[in-house]
Write a protein that holds these residues in place. Structure first.
Motif, short mmCIF file in Angstrom:
data_model
loop_
_atom_site.label_atom_id
_atom_site.label_comp_id
_atom_site.label_asym_id
_atom_site.label_seq_id
_atom_site.Cartn_x
_atom_site.Cartn_y
_atom_site.Cartn_z
N LEU A 359 57.00 14.73 100.57
CA LEU A 359 56.23 15.86 100.04
C LEU A 359 55.14 15.38 99.09
O LEU A 359 54.02 15.90 99.11
CB LEU A 359 57.15 16.84 99.31
CG LEU A 359 56.37 18.07 98.81
CD1 LEU A 359 56.47 19.19 99.82
CD2 LEU A 359 56.83 18.51 97.45
N LYS A 360 55.44 14.40 98.26
CA LYS A 360 54.44 13.86 97.34
C LYS A 360 53.23 13.32 98.11
O LYS A 360 52.08 13.56 97.74
CB LYS A 360 55.06 12.78 96.46
CG LYS A 360 56.06 13.30 95.44
CD LYS A 360 56.44 12.23 94.43
CE LYS A 360 57.18 11.08 95.06
NZ LYS A 360 57.53 10.04 94.08
N LEU A 361 53.52 12.59 99.17
CA LEU A 361 52.43 12.05 99.99
C LEU A 361 51.65 13.16 100.69
O LEU A 361 50.43 13.08 100.84
CB LEU A 361 52.98 11.06 101.01
CG LEU A 361 53.62 9.79 100.41
CD1 LEU A 361 54.23 8.94 101.51
CD2 LEU A 361 52.59 8.99 99.62
N PHE A 362 52.37 14.21 101.09
CA PHE A 362 51.70 15.36 101.72
C PHE A 362 50.74 16.03 100.74
O PHE A 362 49.58 16.32 101.08
CB PHE A 362 52.75 16.36 102.20
CG PHE A 362 52.20 17.73 102.49
CD1 PHE A 362 51.35 17.94 103.57
CD2 PHE A 362 52.50 18.80 101.66
CE1 PHE A 362 50.83 19.21 103.81
CE2 PHE A 362 51.98 20.05 101.89
CZ PHE A 362 51.15 20.27 102.99
N VAL A 363 51.20 16.28 99.50
CA VAL A 363 50.33 16.93 98.50
C VAL A 363 49.13 16.05 98.20
O VAL A 363 47.99 16.54 98.08
CB VAL A 363 51.14 17.23 97.22
CG1 VAL A 363 50.21 17.70 96.10
CG2 VAL A 363 52.20 18.28 97.48
N ALA A 364 49.35 14.73 98.06
CA ALA A 364 48.24 13.81 97.80
C ALA A 364 47.25 13.83 98.96
O ALA A 364 46.02 13.80 98.74
CB ALA A 364 48.77 12.40 97.58
N SER A 365 47.75 13.89 100.19
CA SER A 365 46.84 13.94 101.35
C SER A 365 46.04 15.23 101.37
O SER A 365 44.86 15.23 101.74
CB SER A 365 47.63 13.77 102.66
OG SER A 365 48.46 14.89 102.91
N CYS A 366 46.66 16.34 100.95
CA CYS A 366 45.93 17.62 100.86
C CYS A 366 44.81 17.52 99.82
O CYS A 366 43.69 18.01 100.04
CB CYS A 366 46.88 18.75 100.48
SG CYS A 366 47.99 19.27 101.80
N PHE A 367 45.12 16.89 98.70
CA PHE A 367 44.12 16.72 97.63
C PHE A 367 42.90 15.96 98.15
O PHE A 367 41.76 16.39 97.99
CB PHE A 367 44.76 15.98 96.46
CG PHE A 367 43.85 15.77 95.29
CD1 PHE A 367 43.83 16.64 94.22
CD2 PHE A 367 42.98 14.67 95.24
CE1 PHE A 367 43.00 16.43 93.13
CE2 PHE A 367 42.14 14.45 94.17
CZ PHE A 367 42.15 15.34 93.11
N PHE A 368 43.15 14.82 98.80
CA PHE A 368 42.02 13.98 99.23
C PHE A 368 41.33 14.56 100.48
O PHE A 368 40.13 14.33 100.67
CB PHE A 368 42.50 12.55 99.46
CG PHE A 368 42.77 11.82 98.19
CD1 PHE A 368 41.74 11.43 97.35
CD2 PHE A 368 44.08 11.55 97.78
CE1 PHE A 368 41.99 10.78 96.14
CE2 PHE A 368 44.33 10.90 96.58
CZ PHE A 368 43.29 10.52 95.76
N ALA A 369 42.06 15.31 101.29
CA ALA A 369 41.42 15.99 102.42
C ALA A 369 40.45 17.06 101.91
O ALA A 369 39.33 17.20 102.41
CB ALA A 369 42.47 16.62 103.33
N GLN A 370 40.88 17.81 100.88
CA GLN A 370 39.98 18.81 100.29
C GLN A 370 38.79 18.14 99.63
O GLN A 370 37.65 18.63 99.74
CB GLN A 370 40.72 19.67 99.28
CG GLN A 370 39.79 20.65 98.56
CD GLN A 370 40.53 21.68 97.74
OE1 GLN A 370 41.12 22.59 98.28
NE2 GLN A 370 40.47 21.54 96.42
N LEU A 371 39.04 17.03 98.95
CA LEU A 371 37.94 16.31 98.31
C LEU A 371 36.92 15.86 99.34
O LEU A 371 35.70 16.06 99.15
CB LEU A 371 38.48 15.10 97.55
CG LEU A 371 37.44 14.17 96.91
CD1 LEU A 371 36.62 14.92 95.86
CD2 LEU A 371 38.11 12.94 96.30
N ALA A 372 37.37 15.28 100.45
CA ALA A 372 36.45 14.83 101.49
C ALA A 372 35.65 15.99 102.07
O ALA A 372 34.44 15.88 102.28
CB ALA A 372 37.24 14.12 102.60
#
Length: 553
Positions: A359-372
């Motif tokens: 889940l931590k990796l999922f949230v981090a991936s959401c953060f950087f996907a939104q940033l991109a």
């Protein structure tokens, strides 16, 4: 004489036995403690919000908030999902009155319900934000406890969110941020609980994801990532995982399909939004929001292919802003050192808790996907507010790991509370600082009254501050075009009856506009094309009307 005592089958005996059994049941005890903590935190949040509202609230602070409010009033009055604020670009697309093709619908729909029950005012719009500020406490507490494995950490998470200056400010803003944070927390909590659950749970989880999308369109970026997360965490049976994903996506589609169908009927594309033009904005060709101020439609795909250098420069500038402010409290919503601690918290090994690690990796991936995505479209730091709780949760997880060597739970809790106290003093709310510089209805009382009296309900007024007239005067308002001569083009598309130039234009609130508009503010000509000067207000604002009137009329 016989012994006196409770009869074996008596109601009193049954109650005593139930109390003893409850005290011996750790699960029930934990449940009651959790409920008591959540209720306490919700009452605390309500009290803190009220204190902040009384001492800081002046008016809705954002132009977007005024647009949401005017949309909500239209819905409550039976005018449908229409906006009283129009841009030249939206006018070319759909005319006036404008069927909203810009904002996600759920927040104005909820706000409309509040207006229907109470009244259409700034105070009610702020109170609607307070509802989600408080309602976010239960999912935040449960999510933090599930990730950290600690009620103390969950309690601290909620405390830091309650006292976050950013959370308090947005709770009064009339914007989507409190609602978005609520659905983000609820959705991520459901995703964490999903593995091993029944079919109905996946359907419900997908519906929550759909409602989240209807709150904030950029949530669609997270949808494919959530599908990968569910596939990754749902065991080894591929057929079962495929069924669960189908139910999840079915729930999402069930929630969003009415709105997608509406958009298809109105715009010919279920996913169309005016924001789809923003990749071409904030470039050398279209600085800032210039494209919204032009009555023309461009091919965004062709622009990107023909101007890759401009787009790359835009991405570079956005990335630079992000890197400079990634740990700033105004971005992270918490103290800088806690924001920094969240990074190791993401990558810490979770012993025996693989779901939490994933889940931590999922949230981090959401953060950087939104940033991109935002670097490509338009970087807006405010949109990262939904990740504020995760900065805190992952930081507390890291601190808990650092304190693991201590054997005394009270000592651990005491040290954690100390860190939270320090974080609070590093990011204290400005309790008595007004939430906006101007009380709009008071500052612009004259233009608002004159527009409501002399612009017809079907008429349109051009302005650099159209949001003010669309909400407070309930008149259709068009964002001023880049150049003065483009007014004639707008007149062909809508019944333009007036032009209001607020004094905020002199402050640079519309940097995209041509300098000739500023000359008009300085010289105050008696006539602008077909429009005559109706009033020059003390604050420097100018109101022009197409029909020559005198103020006393």
């Amino acid at each position: 004489m016989s012994n006196i005592g409770p009869c074996t089958g008596s109601p009193v005996s049954a109650i005593i036995n139930w109390v003893i059994e409850m005290n011996n049941n750790r699960y029930i005890n934990n449940l009651y403690i959790t409920l008591l903590l959540i209720v306490f935190l919700m009452f605390l949040a309500a009290g803190i919000w009220w204190y902040y509202y009384v001492h800081a609230f002046v008016a809705l602070p954002y132009n977007d908030a005024l647009d949401y409010a005017s949309m909500a009033r239209n819905i409550s009055l039976g005018r449908g999902f229409t906006s009283r604020y129009i841009t030249p670009l939206s006018l070319v697309h759909a005319g006036a009155p404008y069927p909203n093709l810009w904002r996600a619908p759920l927040w104005p729909l909820f706000l409309a319900g509040c207006f229907k029950i109470f009244s259409a005012t700034d105070t009610v719009a702020a109170g609607a934000g307070a509802f989600f500020y408080i309602a976010a406490i239960p999912p935040l507490f449960l999510l933090s406890r599930k990730i950290t494995g600690s009620k103390t950490a969950a309690f601290c998470t909620c405390l830091l969110c309650i006292f976050s200056p950013q959370a308090l400010f947005y709770s009064l803003s009339g914007m989507t941020e409190p609602m978005s944070l609520f659905f983000m927390a609820l959705w991520v909590y459901l995703l964490l609980k999903a593995p091993g659950r029944g079919r109905g749970f996946f359907l419900f989880c997908g519906a929550v994801a759909g409602v989240f999308y209807l709150t904030r369109y950029n949530a669609i970026i997270f949808l494919p990532l959530s599908c990968l997360y569910l596939w990754w965490t749902s065991g080894e049976d591929n057929k079962k995982k495929a069924l669960q994903l189908t139910l999840y996506l079915g729930g999402w589609l069930f929630a969003v399909s009415p709105w997608l169908w509406r958009n298809y009927l109105v715009a010919g594309n279920p996913f169309f939004s005016l924001q789809s033009y923003e990749p071409a904005m904030f470039t050398a060709s279209y600085p800032a929001y210039t494209l919204y101020m032009l009555p023309q439609i461009i091919n965004v795909k062709d622009f990107i292919l023909q101007h890759p250098g401009e787009l790359l420069l835009k991405i570079k500038e956005g990335a630079s802003i992000f890197l400079r402010g990634a740990f700033d409290p105004s971005f992270a919503g918490t103290a800088p050192f806690l924001a920094a601690f969240s990074l190791p918290g993401v990558f810490l090994p979770a012993r025996g808790r693989s779901k939490v690690k994933k889940l931590k990796l999922f949230v981090a991936s959401c953060f950087f996907a939104q940033l991109a995505a935002l670097l490509f479209v338009h970087y807006i730091p405010r949109l990262f507010f939904i990740f504020m709780p995760f900065y805190i949760i992952f930081a507390l997880l890291f601190l808990k790991h650092c304190l693991a060597f201590l054997k005394s739970p009270p000592l651990k809790a005491f040290l954690l509370a100390g860190v939270v106290t320090v974080a609070f003093f590093f990011n204290m709310p400005a309790w008595h600082e007004p939430n906006t510089r101007l009380d709009w209805p008071q500052a612009y009382a004259g233009p608002i009254e004159d527009a409501s009296l002399h612009i017809s309900p079907e008429g349109v007024v051009i302005s650099n501050d159209g949001h003010i007239l669309s909400w407070y005067a309930d008149r259709l308002a068009i964002k001023m075009p880049v150049r003065l001569e483009q007014i004639s083009e707008l007149e062909k598309l809508a019944p333009v009856e007036g032009i209001w130039l607020s004094n905020r234009f002199k402050w640079g609130n519309t940097p995209e506009a041509d300098a000739e508009w500023l000359e008009i503010m300085r010289q105050k000509p008696q006539k602008l094309g077909n429009f005559f000067l109706f009033s020059a207000y003390e604050d420097g604002s100018l109101l022009y009307l197409k029909t020559l009137l005198h103020p006393e009329q």
